[in-house]
Enzyme design. Structure first.
Site, short mmCIF file in Angstrom:
data_model
loop_
_atom_site.label_atom_id
_atom_site.label_comp_id
_atom_site.label_asym_id
_atom_site.label_seq_id
_atom_site.Cartn_x
_atom_site.Cartn_y
_atom_site.Cartn_z
N LYS A 1 11.22 -55.69 -3.41
CA LYS A 1 11.83 -54.43 -2.96
C LYS A 1 12.62 -53.73 -4.07
CE LYS A 1 10.62 -54.56 1.45
NZ LYS A 1 9.71 -53.54 2.02
N GLU B 1 16.34 -47.50 5.70
CA GLU B 1 16.14 -48.34 6.87
C GLU B 1 15.80 -49.73 6.36
OE1 GLU B 1 13.66 -46.64 5.47
OE2 GLU B 1 12.45 -48.43 5.16
N SER C 1 6.21 -62.47 -2.37
CA SER C 1 6.99 -61.23 -2.37
C SER C 1 8.49 -61.44 -2.36
CB SER C 1 6.57 -60.37 -1.17
OG SER C 1 6.74 -61.10 0.03
#
Lengths: 394, 256
Positions: free
Chosen positions: A89, A111, A376
């Protein structure tokens, strides 16, 4: 085949920008400027520098020898779990905070589901000295408490979304509403979803994953591409990044793994391609889970980062054109895969990534093949869930 | 002539009331509309309850959630509109989201809306240019008006594009907000209303979002052909007591 969106942001019939008129100026401002900004030398210099010195890139491409032995193939793990804040991210939030600064924005909203995007956004907002509000479903706030604490420590305000299932979908609705009420803010979307240009912009920022993968594979093997890339898909940003530089290379099988939750037919699932249909969610035309009336269904997954009722429009396009192989893993399969990786390689994966790992059991693998699993994120945030199942199993 | 066009020809200071279909009870749509007409309301906007209404605030979202739980469906709403049409000539707009229209089948949705007796549609997440390309011909052939929104952030060139696609009336959103925000009618908003009035647009205008009492309604009427009230009316429907009496009393507080 062209995998870039057209000028209106469509990948085939998917994508576009279906937003209320109140958001049109914001979206249009971004549409008209994002490519100019991110292609500029000053942006690229700052972006690359931060990725390297702040996020800790390049992330290693690790040859998982014990896992490879178990599955009788050659498995590499792309270690996005080793980035600053613990997941892929951060790549996107660094990119978007620079875009926000270029546009002269003074505050940030976001969000988050599992909290990884929220933490990454709160991190870059702190770095840029900008106030930040993160919307998070109330249910997710409970199951991802450590990430809520991190965001608060980083100076972000975490606002609970109390509508619907009180998870990611509802947090996204609240963030969009906040944006309508405060058009001067920058909305930092966390995945390859939302109105054009977000899906394309986020995919470009995450494409650093496959860019590095290419280079690292040619250093470690005799070829710059793997036979298969496996990545989990909620909205699909880590998968988009892992696939990006291989979209045109048909020799590479792109495998996207969705969260089946308690099972595809259980009604408690987030497997969009298996249970969804075409429609509009959060400003883009894509595949989503809905009933016959077009009411969007509440998704379910053990992983807060994957229980989203849609997928990004690029993925819908890859699914429809069969460029991507879409499959699912249940909660149980993901948990088993997480424990397996932990015991074999000493790496605790995020529950999201565990879904990608679970695919290893479900696909045909050959001894001479090269497989990359995009890891991830790391599993620290999921310890409570893991411990619950560990205790139950023992 | 379409009932909306007729209304704007005949009347000024138009009061348009938004209600959520199937709220407070599933079968309340027809009696609520008939009572509104009796109370002197000029036009109604019937909301098609949606699970994820992006342009709406908490009050309308709550009413939508309740209506869905009450078992309201698009099919039932079309039946309710047919029922209203048997008893009333009040202009009816349907307000819903594009995903609902797609799930029903876009063409079938437009045809059914027209057949049931609705006069126009508001689909806030349907961009004007997408409408022009995909649905305009069909909607016009069915005689359905398509109402579009503009907001204080909409630039002049964009307003012209939206006005061109729009028919019936242009929905002037009072402030940067979702529905139910009461901060309407500040000085800067009035400057924006004046700007819109001076643009000589093709369509008449109604101001909406934040209109909730006599003062805000009358102020809106100074700058536009009337106004739309939504959240304040939904709150009225939730009050204890008789639905009829509450509706009559509420409309009296707006105009008598």
């Amino acid at each position: 085949m062209n995998y870039n969106p057209d000028e209106q942001g469509f990948y085939g019939e998917f994508g576009g920008a279906f937003v209320p008129e109140m958001l049109y100026p914001n979206v249009e401002e971004l549409q008209q400027n994002y490519l100019k900004i991110i292609n500029s030398d000053s942006f690229q210099t700052a972006f690359k520098q931060l990725l390297k010195d702040y996020a800790g890139r390049p992330t290693p491409l690790y040859f998982a020898s014990r896992l490879s032995k178990k599955y009788n193939t050659r498995i590499f793990l792309k270690r996005e779990d080793l980035t600053h804040t613990g997941a892929h991210k951060i790549n996107n939030t660094i990119g978007q905070i620079l875009v926000a600064q270029h546009l002269g924005k003074k505050s940030i909203i976001a969000e988050t589901g599992a909290g990884q995007h929220g933490v990454a956004t709160a991190t870059v907002a702190a770095l840029a000295g900008l106030p930040c509000i993160v919307y998070m479903g109330e249910t997710d706030m409970e199951r991802q408490a450590p990430n809520v604490a991190r965001m608060r420590m980083l100076g972000a305000e975490v606002r609970p979304a109390r509508s619907g299932s009180r998870t990611l979908k509802d947090a996204t609705n609240e963030a969009i509403r906040h944006w309508i009420n405060h058009p001067e803010t920058y909305y930092l979307i966390g995945s390859v979803v939302g109105p054009h240009p977000y899906p394309d912009m986020v995919a470009r920022f995450q494409s650093v994953i496959s860019e590095e993968m290419k280079k690292q594979l040619s250093e470690k093997t005799d070829c710059d591409h793997p036979d298969k890339i496996i990545a989990c898909v909620g909205g699909g940003s880590n998968a988009a990044g892992a696939f990006y530089h291989y979209l045109d290379n048909e020799k590479v099988e792109l495998i996207a793994v969705e969260a089946e939750g308690l099972g595809v037919d259980s009604g408690e699932t987030a497997a969009t391609t298996q249970t969804g249909s075409e429609g509009i969610i959060h400003g883009s035309r894509t595949l989503l889970m809905q009933n016959a009336e077009g009411q969007i269904t509440e998704p379910y997954s053990i992983s807060a980062g994957l229980d989203y009722p849609g997928i990004g429009p690029l993925h819908a396009f890859l699914f429809k054109n069969r460029r991507g192989t879409f499959m699912g893993a249940t909660d149980r399969e993901a948990l088993d895969a997480a424990f397996e990786l932990t015991r074999l390689e000493g790496i605790i994966p995020a529950l999201e990534s565990a879904h990608a790992l679970a695919a290893l059991k479900k696909i045909r693998l050959k001894p001479d093949e090269t497989v990359v699993v995009n890891l991830s994120g790391r599993g620290d945030k999921d310890m409570e869930t893991y411990l619950k199942y560990l205790n139950k199993d023992q | 002539m379409n009932k909306i066009d007729q209304l704007f020809r005949q009347k000024k200071n138009i009061l348009n009331i938004y209600l959520t279909a199937g709220f407070p009870q599933r079968d309340d749509t027809v009696p609520v509309v008939l009572e509104l007409e009796k109370a002197g309301v000029d036009m109604v906007e019937i909301g098609l309850p949606f699970s994820d209404p992006l342009a709406d605030g908490p009050v309308i979202q709550h009413s939508s959630t309740a209506a869905i739980q009450n078992g309201i469906t698009l099919q039932k709403i079309f039946q309710q509109v047919r029922e209203i049409r048997k008893q009333s000539e009040i202009p009816i707009l349907l307000m819903g989201y594009l995903n609902q229209m797609m799930a029903y089948g876009e063409e079938a949705f437009l045809e059914e809306a027209a057949r049931s007796g609705a006069d126009g549609l508001i689909i806030p997440d349907l961009p004007a240019d997408f409408y022009n390309r995909h649905y305009r011909q069909k909607a016009e052939s069915l005689g359905l008006k398509m109402v579009f929104l503009i907001s204080p952030q909409t630039g002049e060139a964009r307003i012209r594009i939206v006005d061109e696609a729009c028919s019936g009336f242009l929905y002037v959103v009072s402030s940067a907000s979702v529905t139910g925000n009461k901060a309407a009618m500040q000085t800067e908003q009035q400057a924006y209303f004046r700007r819109i009035r001076n643009m000589q647009l093709k369509n008449p205008t109604l101001i909406g979002f934040g209109i909730h009492d006599r003062h805000t309604f009358e102020t809106a009427c100074q700058y536009a052909h009337g106004a739309i009230i939504g959240s304040a009316f939904i709150r009225t429907l939730e009050k204890p007591g008789s639905l009829q009496q509450n509706i009559q009393e509420f409309i009296k507080t707006i105009r008598s």
